[in-house]
Structure formats: C-alpha cells, structure tokens
Design a protein around this motif. Structure first.
Motif, short mmCIF file in Angstrom:
data_model
loop_
_atom_site.label_atom_id
_atom_site.label_comp_id
_atom_site.label_asym_id
_atom_site.label_seq_id
_atom_site.Cartn_x
_atom_site.Cartn_y
_atom_site.Cartn_z
N SER A 129 5.22 0.88 -2.45
CA SER A 129 3.84 0.61 -2.84
C SER A 129 2.94 0.24 -1.67
CB SER A 129 3.81 -0.54 -3.86
OG SER A 129 2.49 -0.95 -4.12
N PHE A 130 1.71 0.76 -1.72
CA PHE A 130 0.69 0.33 -0.74
C PHE A 130 -0.31 -0.65 -1.36
CE2 PHE A 130 -0.92 4.73 -2.02
CZ PHE A 130 -1.91 4.28 -2.88
N GLY A 131 0.03 -1.18 -2.54
CA GLY A 131 -0.84 -2.16 -3.20
C GLY A 131 -0.97 -3.45 -2.39
N ASN A 132 -1.92 -4.29 -2.80
CA ASN A 132 -2.18 -5.52 -2.03
C ASN A 132 -1.35 -6.72 -2.50
OD1 ASN A 132 -3.52 -6.12 -4.40
ND2 ASN A 132 -5.57 -5.83 -3.55
N GLY A 133 -0.33 -6.45 -3.34
CA GLY A 133 0.50 -7.54 -3.87
C GLY A 133 1.31 -8.29 -2.82
N GLY A 134 1.61 -7.65 -1.69
CA GLY A 134 2.29 -8.37 -0.60
C GLY A 134 1.31 -9.25 0.15
N ALA A 135 0.12 -8.74 0.37
CA ALA A 135 -0.91 -9.47 1.14
C ALA A 135 -1.45 -10.66 0.37
CB ALA A 135 -2.04 -8.52 1.51
N MET A 136 -1.58 -10.52 -0.95
CA MET A 136 -2.20 -11.58 -1.75
C MET A 136 -1.39 -12.88 -1.71
SD MET A 136 -1.33 -10.29 -5.63
CE MET A 136 0.36 -10.48 -6.30
N CYS A 165 6.08 0.25 1.62
CA CYS A 165 5.20 1.14 2.39
C CYS A 165 4.52 0.30 3.49
CB CYS A 165 4.14 1.73 1.47
SG CYS A 165 2.90 2.73 2.30
N ALA A 166 4.43 0.88 4.69
CA ALA A 166 3.84 0.15 5.82
C ALA A 166 2.41 -0.29 5.53
CB ALA A 166 3.88 1.01 7.08
N LEU A 167 1.67 0.52 4.74
CA LEU A 167 0.30 0.10 4.43
C LEU A 167 0.27 -1.08 3.48
CD1 LEU A 167 -0.01 3.29 5.27
CD2 LEU A 167 -2.35 2.75 4.62
N ALA A 210 5.36 2.81 10.44
CA ALA A 210 3.93 2.70 10.15
C ALA A 210 3.23 4.03 10.42
CB ALA A 210 3.32 1.57 10.98
N ARG A 211 3.62 4.67 11.51
CA ARG A 211 3.00 5.96 11.85
C ARG A 211 3.31 7.02 10.81
NH1 ARG A 211 1.44 7.04 17.25
NH2 ARG A 211 1.45 5.17 18.53
N SER A 212 4.57 7.08 10.35
CA SER A 212 4.91 8.14 9.40
C SER A 212 4.29 7.87 8.03
CB SER A 212 6.42 8.37 9.34
OG SER A 212 7.06 7.25 8.79
N ASP A 213 4.21 6.61 7.61
CA ASP A 213 3.55 6.32 6.32
C ASP A 213 2.06 6.65 6.38
OD1 ASP A 213 5.82 5.62 4.98
OD2 ASP A 213 5.48 3.45 5.04
N ALA A 214 1.41 6.34 7.49
CA ALA A 214 -0.02 6.65 7.62
C ALA A 214 -0.23 8.16 7.54
CB ALA A 214 -0.56 6.09 8.94
N ARG A 215 0.64 8.89 8.22
CA ARG A 215 0.54 10.36 8.22
C ARG A 215 0.74 10.90 6.81
NH1 ARG A 215 4.75 11.48 11.55
NH2 ARG A 215 3.79 10.26 13.20
#
Ligand code: R7I
Ligand code: MG
Ligand code: MG
Length: 349
Positions: A129-136, A165-167, A210-215
């Motif tokens: 997941s690239f959701g914000n649940g880790g950041a929150m 996901c890196a994001l 991080a690079r491959s997830d962004a790509r």
C-alpha cells in the motif's frame, strides 16, 4: 521550551490526537469553506460540550499502539507492535480504517504467522500500500529516539507492518523526521527546515526499492523530494490559494499526497494568515488550515498537529480543545513517558 523540552513532547502527541479528532468532521469533504471550519472549532469552546465528545479514528488508535509498544518494550519490537495493531483492530474495528489495511490487520492476528511483514507485502498485487496509514502513526518514533538514524530505521519498519510500498513507508520516514526537527526548534528557520528534509529524503529515495516503486507507479524519480521542492516554491509565493495547495500537493489518502501537504500547512501557518481569527495561535491556525483543505482532513491535521505541537509546545493548545478530544488527556501522560525514554536513548554521531 528549549530543544526537546517536555512541553514540545506533550505538544506533539496531543497535537496529533487533536488533529485527528477535530479533522474527522470534514474527512472526505470537498470545498470546505473556512467559515464552517471556524464554526466547528468555536463549538469546542462551549462549556456544555462533554469531555471527549470528538472521537479519535484509526490514526490515533494506531499511534497509541506504537506508543504503548515502544514504552512497554523500551525499544522497537515488530512482533509486539504487529500484535497490538491486530488486537486494537479486533476490539474496535469501526475506527475508520482504510479499506485495504483491514485485510493486513486480520492476517496479523493469525498465530501461525511467522513473518509479520508478509501480510503487508501481499497488498495491492504484491507492491504493498501507498496509503498514508504508516505516516499517520509515525510521530512516536521521533519522541522515543533521539538519533536520526534510529528514527529513520524504526519509522520505516513500523510502517512496513502495513505499508510495504516505498511511497507508503517513506511518507512515515518524512513525517517522523519532520517531528524530530520541529522538536529541536528547527522551524525557527523554515528554509533550513525544508532543506534538511529534502537532503534526508534524497538518501531515503536513492535506494533501489524506492526507485522501482516510483517507476512502477509512474511517479518521478525521488517523488518526495519533488514534492518538497514544490513546498519550497509555494513558501516563496506571497499568496497561495487553497486550490493551489490541493492541486500542487494534494489532500488525498496516498502518503505522497498528504505528508508534504501537512508539512506545508505547518510552514504556511507559522505567520498569521488572513481569514483566520487574530486570537488564534500558530497551532490553532495550522489545524484550521488543514481542515479547510478538505479531503483526508483527519490525517493531514493529525500529521500537521504533531509537527506544529512539537514546535509550539503544549501551551499553544487550548485546554477546551484538548478536553473535547478523546484520548488527548492520556496522550499528555504518554508524552512524559516517551520523553524519559528519549533521554535514555543513544544519541547519534
Ligand atoms: O493507508 P491506510 O492505513 O489508510 C489510512 C487512511 C487515513 O486517511 C485514515 O484516516 C483512514 O481513513 O484511512 O489504508 P490502506 O487501505 O492501506 O490505503 C488506503 C487506500 O489507499 C486504499 O483503500 C486504496 O484505496 C488506496 N491505495 C491504493 N490503491 C491502489 N493501489 C493504497 N495503496 C494502493 C495501491 O497500491
Ligand atoms: Mg482516520
Ligand atoms: Mg484520514
């Protein structure tokens, strides 16, 4: 207070809870007039409002798990933390969790699970997941550890229990670093604050994953750095509209569309802003501004509340606001315990 004072620790944790509780009102709303935000916030000052009337959501529920795990174990323990997330979800599944993460939380409670990072890796076709649940829920890592290397390592691992996901996890790293810098008083020089974050994220985003997830997600290389440069550009403009903030930085549920936004809200509200009451202090301005963005308001206000609270300290939080928010009194007590843990933690070189 001085760098890393107790008042800043209290402010950070209470600020996060407040943001979540007051932001819940507008989560998912579009075009929120500032008038409605101020009406909502004025309501908190009325004497007849019951204690803890505004309930916290998943943002605070998971933050509480991180705090309790760090305090009980005295260190980062992924098994303990995974267990607490799963138990919290089992006891109170109705706190507004993201629709994907609930599968992870269910699987984390399985006694047969040996690799606690595995359920998160299985999300969204295997990218995570690239959701914000880790950041929150990342703020406590900045309150438990003083060495930036520890903060980065553990905020990343703490997020990876649900967001591989890196994001997703790099949003948690950015949020924890922002709280860390704010605790040190770094927001006194806003340009230096944002430059420090950019240089930290240049390192974080240089790794292969991080690079491959962004790509794979069609994002530019170094997506967080790109957004932080946009934050800098917006800071340099004499006027910035809400619409511009939303279109340049986002107000959504993806960590990339909300963590840089929360950081911008804090920076933008360091000085008094037109359209906000003169009587408001910086933390009040920050929360009001986050709510007026609409979108993922509980989470953006929670993250901005942690950063702003670390900057202004607990004195900036109106007692009436604190009383209205479920879990805010307890957050103040936990902040004291985290402060003690922080002071025992090894300093970086
Ligand atoms: O990130 P997460 O824990 O959600 C946090 C948000 C906060 O706003 C909370 O206040 C609460 O309201 O929820 O939960 P996830 O389910 O991991 O991610 C949130 C949403 O982002 C998912 O339900 C998806 O809609 C979206 N999403 C993705 N969509 C497609 N592909 C996240 N990752 C992906 C993806 O890789
Ligand atoms: Mg929430
Ligand atoms: Mg939210």
């Amino acid at each position: 207070g001085g760098p890393a004072s107790l008042a800043r620790f209290r402010g950070a944790l209470v600020g996060a809870v407040l943001g979540d509780c007051v932001g819940g009102e507008f989560e998912g709303a579009e075009d929120v007039p500032m008038e409605r935000v101020l009406q909502h916030l004025n309501g908190l000052e009325q004497d007849d409002r019951g204690d803890g009337i505004l309930q916290y959501s998943d943002d605070t529920a998971m933050t509480r798990c991180v705090v309790q795990s760090l305090l009980t174990r005295g260190a980062f323990d992924q098994h303990d933390l995974a267990h607490r997330f799963a138990e919290e979800y089992r006891h109170a599944p109705g706190r507004g969790y993201g629709s994907g993460v609930i599968q992870v939380l269910r699987r984390l409670s399985s006694p047969r699970l040996t690799d606690v990072y595995q359920p998160a890796r299985a999300q969204f076709g295997g990218r995570g997941s690239f959701g914000n649940g880790g950041a929150m829920r990342a703020a406590p890592f900045a309150l438990a550890f003083s060495d930036p290397a520890d903060i980065k390592r553990y905020s990343r691992l703490g997020a990876m229990l649900t967001h591989s996901c890196a994001l997703g996890y790099n949003g948690a790293v950015l949020q924890a670093l922002a709280v860390h810098l704010a605790l040190q008083g770094a927001l006194a020089v806003p340009q230096a604050f944002i430059n420090s974050l950019i240089s930290e994220m240049e390192d974080a985003e240089a790794e292969d994953h991080a690079r491959s997830d962004a790509r794979a997600l069609n994002e530019p290389e170094f997506p967080y750095c790109t957004r932080l440069h946009k934050v800098k550009e917006l800071m340099e403009k004499s006027t910035v509209s809400i619409e511009e903030v939303i279109s340049e930085l986002g107000n959504g549920i993806a960590a990339l569309h909300s963590v840089p936004t929360a950081i911008f809200c804090v920076l933008h509200c360091l000085e008094p802003q037109g359209g906000l009451p003169d009587a408001y202090g910086g933390l009040q301005r920050t929360l009001a501004y986050c709510l007026a963005l609409g979108g993922d308001t509980d989470t953006i206000a929670c993250m901005a509340g942690a950063i702003a609270g670390a900057h202004y300290g607990i004195e900036a939080i109106p007692p009436a606001w604190q009383r209205c928010c479920e879990g805010a009194e307890e957050a103040e007590v936990w902040a004291e315990h985290l402060h003690q843990l922080y002071q025992r933690s090894p300093r970086g070189g």
